[in-house]
Design a protein around this motif. Structure first.
Motif: not given
Length: 240
Positions: A109-113, A201-209
């Motif tokens: 769920s955190l990744y989807l958000i 050049g792709y965008t990367i978001g990080e989620v603390p897990i």
């Protein structure tokens, strides 16, 4: 374009001797996608498990429906994360791909958000940023993981804090492009994917897990994998 109601998520789930874990991880995934209202499919890619994982997968397919659970078997002495994902993508119908293990160590769920919030090409979990962490590992495994990430940061400067995790969300076209570029196998594969993504050049978001060690079974990380990781790291350093 950020994920919306018309999007579909294909979860690629490589398995080997995951008989105990598979029913629970599938149930958790189904519940998460139903709660979020997202369309999905779970593609189980089994490497000829001798413990009956394939039979469990077929039973899950009957329970949840063949439109939600797709069983694909591949038997190969070269089976690895990379080859499993290449095999699974051939059957994926979603425009977003989630790659993960079946060891109950991950979240969805955190990744989807995160993807929806930042419209990222890739969303990756991090154990080394914010309130992320690792639970259930002994000191040796913690040192190996920390050391691998530290060395990689120094040599490659990838711009991401956790490169060895195996749970990520990709746009399908981005994952396909990265698969064409990546040559590594095993644990180096995950690291190379992020390094190549930054180059392109792709965008990367990080989620603390909070990473919790596997509930059943044993980790496949051993001395050979560590040596292969170091060799792959040096190869990337020399070629990027």
């Amino acid at each position: 374009m950020a994920a919306g109601s018309s999007d579909k998520f294909s979860v690629l789930l490589p398995t080997y001797n995951e008989r105990e874990n598979l029913p629970l991880v599938v149930w958790l995934l189904v519940r998460t996608f139903h709660q979020s209202g997202n369309n999905f499919e779970i593609i189980i890619i089994d490497d000829g498990s001798p413990d009956g994982t394939e039979e469990i997968a077929k039973q899950l397919e009957k329970i949840y429906g063949s439109d939600k659970i797709v069983m694909r078997e591949t038997i190969s002495v070269l089976f690895s994360s990379g080859t499993a994902y290449i095999h699974g993508m051939k059957h994926a119908t979603g425009n977003f791909i989630v790659i993960m293990d079946a060891d109950l160590s991950h979240h969805v769920s955190l990744y989807l958000i995160k993807q929806k919030e930042g419209n990222f090409d890739i969303v990756s979990g991090t154990r080394y940023k914010g309130n992320g962490g690792v639970y259930g590992w002994d000191l040796k495994r913690k040192l190996i993981s920390r050391g691998a990430n530290f060395i990689t940061q120094v040599l490659l400067r990838p711009g991401a804090s956790d490169l060895t995790g195996s749970f990520r969300l990709y746009r399908k076209e981005v994952l396909q492009k990265l698969m064409e570029k990546c040559v590594s196998k095993g644990y180096v594969f995950q690291m190379e994917m992020i390094v190549r993504a930054r180059q392109l050049g792709y965008t990367i978001g990080e989620v603390p897990i909070s990473f919790v060690d596997r509930v059943y079974g044993e980790s496949k990380l051993g001395g050979n994998e560590i040596v292969s990781f170091l060799k792959g790291l040096l190869t990337l350093f020399a070629t990027t």
